[in-house]
Structures are given as C-alpha cells and as structure tokens.
Design an enzyme around this catalytic site. Structure first.
Site, PDB file in Angstrom:
ATOM      1  N   GLU A 194       0.840  -1.208   0.000  1.00 19.15           N
ATOM      2  CA  GLU A 194       0.000   0.000   0.000  1.00 19.15           C
ATOM      3  C   GLU A 194       0.868   1.249   0.000  1.00 19.15           C
ATOM      4  OE1 GLU A 194      -3.329  -0.145  -0.467  1.00 19.15           O
ATOM      5  OE2 GLU A 194      -2.893  -2.277  -0.624  1.00 19.15           O
ATOM      6  N   TRP A 197       1.805   1.930  -3.413  1.00 13.49           N
ATOM      7  CA  TRP A 197       0.760   2.661  -4.160  1.00 13.49           C
ATOM      8  C   TRP A 197       0.991   4.167  -4.033  1.00 13.49           C
ATOM      9  CZ3 TRP A 197      -2.804   1.851  -7.750  1.00 13.49           C
ATOM     10  CH2 TRP A 197      -3.301   0.560  -7.952  1.00 13.49           C
ATOM     11  N   TRP A 226     -20.808  15.252 -17.773  1.00 12.92           N
ATOM     12  CA  TRP A 226     -21.136  15.068 -16.356  1.00 12.92           C
ATOM     13  C   TRP A 226     -22.423  15.800 -16.013  1.00 12.92           C
ATOM     14  CZ3 TRP A 226     -18.069  11.460 -14.395  1.00 12.92           C
ATOM     15  CH2 TRP A 226     -16.740  11.349 -14.833  1.00 12.92           C
ATOM     16  N   ASN A 261     -10.198   3.343   3.573  1.00 13.64           N
ATOM     17  CA  ASN A 261      -9.894   3.244   2.140  1.00 13.64           C
ATOM     18  C   ASN A 261     -11.001   2.581   1.327  1.00 13.64           C
ATOM     19  OD1 ASN A 261      -8.125   3.311  -0.252  1.00 13.64           O
ATOM     20  ND2 ASN A 261      -8.147   1.098   0.009  1.00 13.64           N
ATOM     21  N   TRP A 279     -15.577  14.073 -11.261  1.00 13.13           N
ATOM     22  CA  TRP A 279     -14.678  13.621 -10.196  1.00 13.13           C
ATOM     23  C   TRP A 279     -13.915  14.769  -9.543  1.00 13.13           C
ATOM     24  CZ3 TRP A 279      -9.473  14.612 -11.256  1.00 13.13           C
ATOM     25  CH2 TRP A 279      -9.145  14.839 -12.598  1.00 13.13           C
ATOM     26  N   TRP A 302      -9.254   9.210  -6.792  1.00 11.61           N
ATOM     27  CA  TRP A 302     -10.464   9.700  -7.475  1.00 11.61           C
ATOM     28  C   TRP A 302     -10.475   9.280  -8.933  1.00 11.61           C
ATOM     29  CZ3 TRP A 302     -15.164  11.385  -6.295  1.00 11.61           C
ATOM     30  CH2 TRP A 302     -15.408  11.666  -4.953  1.00 11.61           C
TER      31      TRP A 302
HETATM   32  C1  LIG Z   1     -11.024   8.419  -3.590  1.00  5.05           C
HETATM   33  C2  LIG Z   1      -9.777   8.227  -2.757  1.00  5.05           C
HETATM   34  C3  LIG Z   1      -9.152   9.329  -2.183  1.00  5.05           C
HETATM   35  C4  LIG Z   1      -7.988   9.161  -1.411  1.00  5.05           C
HETATM   36  N1  LIG Z   1      -7.391  10.274  -0.867  1.00  5.05           N
HETATM   37  C5  LIG Z   1      -6.243  10.137  -0.159  1.00  5.05           C
HETATM   38  C6  LIG Z   1      -5.590  11.280   0.395  1.00  5.05           C
HETATM   39  O1  LIG Z   1      -6.008  12.433   0.220  1.00  5.05           O
HETATM   40  N2  LIG Z   1      -4.464  11.067   1.146  1.00  5.05           N
HETATM   41  C7  LIG Z   1      -3.952   9.815   1.347  1.00  5.05           C
HETATM   42  O2  LIG Z   1      -2.932   9.679   2.040  1.00  5.05           O
HETATM   43  N3  LIG Z   1      -4.537   8.730   0.806  1.00  5.05           N
HETATM   44  C8  LIG Z   1      -5.666   8.840   0.071  1.00  5.05           C
HETATM   45  N4  LIG Z   1      -6.272   7.727  -0.443  1.00  5.05           N
HETATM   46  C9  LIG Z   1      -5.629   6.413  -0.266  1.00  5.05           C
HETATM   47  C10 LIG Z   1      -6.066   5.628   0.987  1.00  5.05           C
HETATM   48  O3  LIG Z   1      -7.450   5.603   1.080  1.00  5.05           O
HETATM   49  C11 LIG Z   1      -5.491   6.209   2.284  1.00  5.05           C
HETATM   50  O4  LIG Z   1      -4.109   6.399   2.146  1.00  5.05           O
HETATM   51  C12 LIG Z   1      -5.719   5.260   3.468  1.00  5.05           C
HETATM   52  O5  LIG Z   1      -7.092   5.042   3.651  1.00  5.05           O
HETATM   53  C13 LIG Z   1      -5.120   5.862   4.725  1.00  5.05           C
HETATM   54  O6  LIG Z   1      -5.388   5.069   5.840  1.00  5.05           O
HETATM   55  P1  LIG Z   1      -4.229   4.299   6.621  1.00  5.05           P
HETATM   56  O7  LIG Z   1      -3.123   5.225   6.941  1.00  5.05           O
HETATM   57  O8  LIG Z   1      -4.882   3.582   7.742  1.00  5.05           O
HETATM   58  O9  LIG Z   1      -3.748   3.278   5.500  1.00  5.05           O
HETATM   59  P2  LIG Z   1      -2.982   1.881   5.577  1.00  5.05           P
HETATM   60  O10 LIG Z   1      -3.903   0.872   4.977  1.00  5.05           O
HETATM   61  O11 LIG Z   1      -2.442   1.599   6.913  1.00  5.05           O
HETATM   62  O12 LIG Z   1      -1.790   2.069   4.522  1.00  5.05           O
HETATM   63  C14 LIG Z   1      -0.516   2.627   4.891  1.00  5.05           C
HETATM   64  C15 LIG Z   1      -0.190   3.832   4.042  1.00  5.05           C
HETATM   65  O13 LIG Z   1      -0.094   3.465   2.667  1.00  5.05           O
HETATM   66  C16 LIG Z   1      -0.578   4.529   1.839  1.00  5.05           C
HETATM   67  N5  LIG Z   1      -1.745   4.059   1.078  1.00  5.05           N
HETATM   68  C17 LIG Z   1      -2.634   3.109   1.439  1.00  5.05           C
HETATM   69  N6  LIG Z   1      -3.533   2.905   0.454  1.00  5.05           N
HETATM   70  C18 LIG Z   1      -3.215   3.768  -0.536  1.00  5.05           C
HETATM   71  C19 LIG Z   1      -3.768   4.052  -1.830  1.00  5.05           C
HETATM   72  N7  LIG Z   1      -4.832   3.393  -2.311  1.00  5.05           N
HETATM   73  N8  LIG Z   1      -3.199   5.022  -2.573  1.00  5.05           N
HETATM   74  C20 LIG Z   1      -2.106   5.698  -2.128  1.00  5.05           C
HETATM   75  N9  LIG Z   1      -1.536   5.467  -0.921  1.00  5.05           N
HETATM   76  C21 LIG Z   1      -2.074   4.521  -0.142  1.00  5.05           C
HETATM   77  C22 LIG Z   1      -1.009   5.653   2.769  1.00  5.05           C
HETATM   78  O14 LIG Z   1       0.044   6.584   2.882  1.00  5.05           O
HETATM   79  C23 LIG Z   1      -1.260   4.911   4.079  1.00  5.05           C
HETATM   80  O15 LIG Z   1      -1.117   5.733   5.214  1.00  5.05           O
HETATM   81  C24 LIG Z   1      -7.441   7.867  -1.228  1.00  5.05           C
HETATM   82  C25 LIG Z   1      -8.080   6.762  -1.813  1.00  5.05           C
HETATM   83  C26 LIG Z   1      -9.231   6.937  -2.564  1.00  5.05           C
HETATM   84  C27 LIG Z   1      -9.893   5.734  -3.173  1.00  5.05           C
END
Ligand SMILES: Cc1cc2nc3c(=O)[nH]c(=O)nc-3n(C[C@H](O)[C@H](O)[C@H](O)COP(=O)(O)OP(=O)(O)OC[C@H]3O[C@@H](n4cnc5c(N)ncnc54)[C@H](O)[C@@H]3O)c2cc1C
Length: 388
Positions: A194, A197, A226, A261, A279, A302
């Site tokens: 993640e 990502w 849209w 997420n 979006w 997004w």
């Molecule tokens: C529509 C949408 C908008 C989002 N907006 C943001 C945002 O503004 N800021 C943000 O940090 N993340 C965003 N994310 C990605 C993800 O949802 C969050 O990083 C995650 O929910 C943060 O929770 P956590 O720290 O518990 O994640 P964990 O599951 O513990 O993951 C660890 C770290 O990995 C990174 N990560 C995890 N999933 C993703 C992902 N899909 N894409 C990129 N990085 C990821 C984050 O830095 C996260 O803190 C978005 C995802 C979607 C679908």
C-alpha cells in the site's frame, strides 16, 4: 530572490532542501538551483517523500510506468535495504541564532473537534506506528477492508504532512520480517504494497504533469457529459443520500477528517458513476475535508474510482453500494456508529431500510435508482469513447 539574500546575509555555506512534487513547486526549485549555480554557491537536495528519485523507476523502453503491478515489480527489483539508511546520527553544526518573524504568525488552531482526535507531532506518529506494528500489521491482509475493525494503520496524515517518512514505516515493518521485502508475513508485505501505491501515484504526478492541471489521465474521458445537481451534491457531502454505507462513510470523514480506504472507493464511485458528477468536485471536497489530504494519492484514488485515471477500474465495473455494505459491514456496526438514526435496525434491513422505516426515523429516501443510474453512467462513458 529572498532565499538568496537570506543565505548571503547569514553567510551560510550550503543550502539543503528536500525535493517536492508538483509543477509549480518544481519550477520554483529549478529556479533556485539555477541561481545558486550561477553564483557558484552550493546546495544539496534530498528525496525524502519516496524511496527512489521521482521518475527513476522506468520500463525497458525507458518510459514511466502507468500501471501499478509492473511498477511495483520494478520497484521491488530495485529495492535495496541501504535505501532505508535513516538511522545515522547527524552531528549538528555550530548553531546560529537567527532573527525570525515566527511570532507574527497566528498558530491558534480553530476549535475543530477533528484535530483533537489525532496525536500530535513526530512522537505521536511514532506511537501510532509502533502500536499498529505490534498489534495489527500481521493481520492487515485480512482486516484491512473491514471499516469497523480499524485494521489499518491510520498513519496517512503523518505521511501526508511529512511528519513521518515512508522510509521509516517500511524500515520498522521490515524489522519484524527479518528485513525481507519479498517473502514472509503476508500482512507486513501487503501493508508495504500500500505504501508502494503511494509511491506510484507520486511518480504519476511527477511524470504526467497533466494530472496536476485538472486533466484526466485517460484523455477520452474529457468528453464525458457530467451531470450537476446541487441537492444531490449537498446530500452526498452531508451524508444524506439515503444509502446508509455512503452516508456513514461521509459522516465519518466530516467528523474525523479521515475515511477508511474501502469506503473512499465506494463513495467516489457512487459520486462519479451513479450520480455521474465530475470527479474533480469530489476530489476537491475530499481535499477540503481530509486531515490526510494529499494531492497525488487523492487524485489517483479519485481518477481510479472515476475510471479516468491510470490503471483505473474499467468504466462498466461499478460497485453496488448495497452489496459493498453487506460484504464489508455485514452486521451494520459501522453504519450504526455513524448514523445514530439507524442504530436500532436489524442487520437484515440496515443496508437498505424499507421506505416506511426511513420516514419514521427521519432518514432520507434514496436520492437515485441504482440500476438506472448505473446504465446512465455506462452510456455516458460509451458516448465519450465514441466521440474521441
Ligand atoms: C477516492 C480516494 C481518495 C484518497 N485520498 C487520499 C488522500 O487524500 N491522502 C492519502 O494519504 N490517501 C488517500 N487515499 C488512499 C487511501 O485511502 C489512504 O491512504 C488510506 O485510507 C489511509 O489510511 P491508513 O493510513 O490507515 O492506511 P494503511 O492501509 O495503513 O496504509 C498505509 C499507508 O499506505 C498509503 N496508502 C494506502 N492505500 C493507498 C492508496 N490506495 N493510494 C495511495 N496510498 C495509499 C497511505 O500513505 C497509508 O497511510 C485515497 C483513496 C481513494 C480511493
């Protein structure tokens, strides 16, 4: 340039700074480098936000990746534990007391209950990381999709604000996995995935500047017609769409500045497909509301959900919010936590309460028909493709 006069005034020998992402930030840094080169002053830059130099992970044809899986493969191939050499104890050089106008800034934070729910500073971030690694990471692959379990780290605000680095997160996780990034505990490896990502989306932002300019990655999607309906937009923002899982998720973000997420994907897909709203409006509302608001991850998420981005969900694959709700909040506990109106409902009806119960509980009727709106979205994407 102010930075240059400041540097000269204090007789510094080297300017140190971290690389940033984004068009404007980058061109500012290039200007500074040119100015310093011209005067033969020295500067040193660091890549602190991601592991590799931005744009340096490339295909055999020397192109930037636009699909996550091959990007990750290459990222892993290039990985070397020395990249995580962050425990070196730097000796501070002689200190200089600088005059500063810091007291002129107003640091009184608004009385925002969302802020008080988060630990402050680097020590707070380390505490959260330590707790996650001790108690949750090994089950991350199983628990990460279930919003009520809190099986994820919630480290995102600290990464987004630069309070903690991804290097620190990966290093601490690998210490629990014999420093092996290729095999071992599934939870740890999935969690590192993640973080990759996050690295992927930062590379996209670096290599494809159009995404920073409000443009979709898939150009044909610029032709999508849209819709815009103010009352639907307000209902979505305020958690009053009549779809309990969507509303619970939006209320979670409005109350805590953070959303799980899985639910970010569900609400973003509902917004861009079922509601067929642009979006960019949803992306903006997220940036205004999230404590972890981060341009590249938010834009990537997004555009993935809207099927306009890199590696995006195919436009005809549209999550059904009720099925998602039943799969990931089986007993409706998450819904009950954020929608108190529905707290006494049985799991058999909570995902889609009958009309008379909604009226009785003052919970709205659905703002749209899922089947019809799904077909409308597919048609809009198909038309956009035909025009292109
Ligand atoms: C529509 C949408 C908008 C989002 N907006 C943001 C945002 O503004 N800021 C943000 O940090 N993340 C965003 N994310 C990605 C993800 O949802 C969050 O990083 C995650 O929910 C943060 O929770 P956590 O720290 O518990 O994640 P964990 O599951 O513990 O993951 C660890 C770290 O990995 C990174 N990560 C995890 N999933 C993703 C992902 N899909 N894409 C990129 N990085 C990821 C984050 O830095 C996260 O803190 C978005 C995802 C979607 C679908």
């Amino acid at each position: 340039m102010e930075i240059y006069s400041f540097f000269k005034e204090h007789n510094f020998d080297t300017l140190y700074f971290n690389n940033t992402f984004g068009e404007d930030e980058n061109s500012r840094d290039v200007k500074i480098k040119k100015l310093f080169d011209k005067r033969s002053f020295s500067y040193k830059t660091f890549t602190d936000q991601i592991l590799f130099e931005p744009g340096s992970i490339r295909t055999i044809e020397n192109k930037p990746y636009s699909v996550f899986t091959p990007f990750k493969r290459k990222w892993l191939e290039n990985f070397n534990i020395d990249l995580l050499d962050i425990e070196y104890k730097y000796v501070p050089k002689n200190k200089k007391i600088l005059n500063s106008n810091i007291n002129n800034f107003d640091f009184n934070s608004p009385n925002d209950s969302r802020l008080s729910q988060w630990e402050l500073g680097e020590e707070g971030a380390k505490k959260i990381l330590k707790n996650f690694l001790k108690n949750k990471v090994k089950r991350y692959n199983e628990d990460r999709n279930d919003p009520i379990i809190e099986g994820t780290s919630r480290i995102s605000p600290y990464l987004a604000l630069g309070i903690l680095s991804s290097k620190r997160c990966i290093l601490e996780a690998l210490k629990l996995n014999d420093l092996d990034i290729h095999s071992g505990n599934k939870g740890i490896l999935k969690w590192i995935d993640e973080i990759v990502w996050r690295e992927f989306y930062r590379n996209i932002m670096h290599s494809f500047p159009k995404v920073s300019k409000g443009k979709p990655f898939q150009e044909y999607t610029d032709n999508i017609n849209w819709r815009y309906d103010e009352s639907e937009f307000q209902a979505w923002k305020n958690g009053r769409t009549g779809f309990p899982i969507i509303d619970a998720a939006m209320r979670q973000m409005n109350q805590e500045g953070w959303m799980h997420n899985r639910l970010r994907m569900v609400v973003a897909m509902f917004f861009t497909k079922n509601m067929l709203h642009d979006w960019r409006l949803g992306e903006k509302y997220f940036m205004e509301s999230l404590i972890d608001g981060d341009f590249s991850s938010n834009n990537g998420g997004w555009q993935w959900s809207a099927s306009t981005g890199t590696d995006a969900a195919p436009y005809f694959r549209i999550f059904n919010p009720i099925t998602q709700s039943k799969n990931f909040d089986k007993n409706g506990e998450f819904i009950k936590k954020y929608i108190p109106e529905l707290k006494d409902l049985d799991a058999s009806v909570i995902h889609e309460p009958p009309s008379n119960i909604r009226d009785h509980l003052n919970y709205p009727q659905p703002i749209l028909d899922l089947k019809e709106s799904r077909l409308r979205a597919i048609e809009a994407f198909k038309n956009a493709k035909d025009i292109a």
